[in-house]
Design a protein around this motif. Structure first.
Motif, PDB file in Angstrom:
ATOM      1  N   LYS A 168       0.870  -1.180   0.000  1.00 57.41           N
ATOM      2  CA  LYS A 168       0.000   0.000   0.000  1.00 57.41           C
ATOM      3  C   LYS A 168       0.902   1.223   0.000  1.00 57.41           C
ATOM      4  CE  LYS A 168      -3.820   2.304   2.344  1.00 57.41           C
ATOM      5  NZ  LYS A 168      -4.757   2.304   3.500  1.00 57.41           N
ATOM      6  N   GLN A 170       2.424   4.846   0.294  1.00 56.73           N
ATOM      7  CA  GLN A 170       2.275   6.003   1.176  1.00 56.73           C
ATOM      8  C   GLN A 170       1.844   7.212   0.365  1.00 56.73           C
ATOM      9  OE1 GLN A 170       5.374   6.792   4.270  1.00 56.73           O
ATOM     10  NE2 GLN A 170       5.607   8.738   3.228  1.00 56.73           N
ATOM     11  N   THR A 194       3.650   0.291   2.796  1.00 54.77           N
ATOM     12  CA  THR A 194       3.520  -0.773   3.783  1.00 54.77           C
ATOM     13  C   THR A 194       3.168  -2.079   3.085  1.00 54.77           C
ATOM     14  OG1 THR A 194       2.745   0.809   5.438  1.00 54.77           O
ATOM     15  CG2 THR A 194       2.316  -1.521   5.869  1.00 54.77           C
ATOM     16  N   VAL A 196       1.429  -5.329   2.419  1.00 54.39           N
ATOM     17  CA  VAL A 196       0.117  -5.863   2.789  1.00 54.39           C
ATOM     18  C   VAL A 196       0.097  -7.384   2.698  1.00 54.39           C
ATOM     19  CG1 VAL A 196      -2.332  -5.865   2.188  1.00 54.39           C
ATOM     20  CG2 VAL A 196      -1.022  -3.747   2.039  1.00 54.39           C
ATOM     21  N   SER A 215       7.946  -9.519   5.525  1.00 54.96           N
ATOM     22  CA  SER A 215       6.662  -9.947   6.070  1.00 54.96           C
ATOM     23  C   SER A 215       5.648  -8.812   6.011  1.00 54.96           C
ATOM     24  CB  SER A 215       6.829 -10.416   7.516  1.00 54.96           C
ATOM     25  OG  SER A 215       7.388  -9.378   8.302  1.00 54.96           O
ATOM     26  N   PRO A 216       4.360  -9.128   5.987  1.00 53.80           N
ATOM     27  CA  PRO A 216       3.323  -8.087   5.994  1.00 53.80           C
ATOM     28  C   PRO A 216       3.456  -7.171   7.198  1.00 53.80           C
ATOM     29  CG  PRO A 216       2.377 -10.210   5.425  1.00 53.80           C
ATOM     30  CD  PRO A 216       3.783 -10.484   5.862  1.00 53.80           C
ATOM     31  N   GLY A 217       3.179  -5.900   6.995  1.00 60.48           N
ATOM     32  CA  GLY A 217       3.292  -4.911   8.067  1.00 60.48           C
ATOM     33  C   GLY A 217       4.576  -4.117   8.028  1.00 60.48           C
ATOM     34  N   SER A 218       5.558  -4.577   7.253  1.00 59.12           N
ATOM     35  CA  SER A 218       6.841  -3.871   7.153  1.00 59.12           C
ATOM     36  C   SER A 218       6.689  -2.612   6.292  1.00 59.12           C
ATOM     37  CB  SER A 218       7.911  -4.773   6.536  1.00 59.12           C
ATOM     38  OG  SER A 218       8.083  -5.959   7.293  1.00 59.12           O
ATOM     39  N   THR A 219       7.360  -1.550   6.699  1.00 61.07           N
ATOM     40  CA  THR A 219       7.433  -0.337   5.887  1.00 61.07           C
ATOM     41  C   THR A 219       8.713  -0.420   5.070  1.00 61.07           C
ATOM     42  OG1 THR A 219       6.260   0.956   7.553  1.00 61.07           O
ATOM     43  CG2 THR A 219       7.515   2.180   5.911  1.00 61.07           C
ATOM     44  N   SER A 251      12.301   1.280   9.793  1.00 60.72           N
ATOM     45  CA  SER A 251      11.713   1.096  11.129  1.00 60.72           C
ATOM     46  C   SER A 251      11.957   2.350  11.956  1.00 60.72           C
ATOM     47  CB  SER A 251      12.340  -0.118  11.834  1.00 60.72           C
ATOM     48  OG  SER A 251      13.730   0.074  12.014  1.00 60.72           O
TER      49      SER A 251
END
Length: 251
Positions: A168, A170, A194, A196, A215-219, A251
């Motif tokens: 997704k 930014q 990010t 998804v 992994s999902p959730g990583s920026t 992070s």
């Protein structure tokens, strides 16, 4: 083209000493141009890039790791029912798998196809060969050109395949650091988002899956002009790209 007629009456003058008392025997019409317009005929030129398969052929079997996809019809209206001009209609990037090959060989291992007949898929924008088969537009492409499986009609639910990830994007900055509003042309294309969803990974030299390190959730920060961009129903921007196009985890 229009036909033009040019008519001008000539005048004969006797004597050059004086024009006084000169009278024409008839009224001389002013010089004029008469233009008769012919109606312009419009010719609609239709160019088909697809290869047309003759009607005598009723089946088409892809070879190797290729798949045959029936292209989803192009949307000609917006969600609100407004007709779109031809210049605003996007080239379709999704369809239904109608035939698959026997898979590909990696070394001595034969890898079965990872997509099945009936699956709804999203593919790279300029991939494959367009074919008109049984009067319907199809695309014959390699399985590796498929970027994800679509189980719903919303791009945010895309399930990436192979070594691809769904990100997704930014939103672009609306203001400068000093608080000045940016115009749309001045906004820099974002390359941060990010994660998804991630695919199962690619195959190694022995035909085994290699899982992805993201992994999902990583920026993440990704290559600026990589991947395929899509919009979800809520107008959010998403992009699918290979994990190799992700250049950093933040992070």
């Amino acid at each position: 083209m229009g036909a033009s007629q040019l008519g001008c009456a000539s005048t004969k003058i006797v004597g050059l000493r004086s024009f006084e008392g000169f009278r024409s025997s008839r009224a001389t019409p002013p010089c004029s141009i008469a233009i008769r317009q012919q109606p312009i005929r419009r010719v609609n030129l239709v160019v088909k890039a697809a290869t047309t398969v003759a009607p005598k052929f009723t089946t088409l079997k892809p070879l190797g790791d290729r798949v045959l996809v029936k292209i989803q019809p192009v949307e000609e209206k917006t969600g609100g029912g407004i007709l779109l001009p031809s210049t605003a209609i996007s080239k379709p990037q999704s369809g239904e798998v109608v035939a698959v090959g026997e898979g590909k060989s990696i070394g001595k291992t034969q890898v079965e196809p990872t997509v099945q007949v009936g699956a709804k898929v999203v593919y790279s924008k300029y991939a494959g060969t367009e074919i008109e088969f049984n009067g319907v537009d199809h695309l014959l492409l390699k399985e590796d050109d498929i970027v994800g499986l679509l189980e719903t009609d919303d791009m945010k639910d895309l399930k990436p395949v192979s070594d691809r990830v769904l990100i997704k994007v930014q939103e672009a900055e609306e203001k400068t650091a000093g608080g000045l509003l940016l115009t749309s042309s001045a906004k820099e294309k974002p390359s941060i988002g990010t994660v998804v969803a991630v695919g199962p990974g690619s195959f190694d030299e022995e035909g085994n899956r290699k899982g992805l390190s993201i992994s999902p959730g990583s920026t993440v920060l990704y290559s600026k002009y990589a991947g395929n961009e899509f919009k979800s129903k809520d107008e959010s921007q998403y992009i699918t790209l290979r994990v190799s196009d992700v250049i950093a985890v933040m992070s």
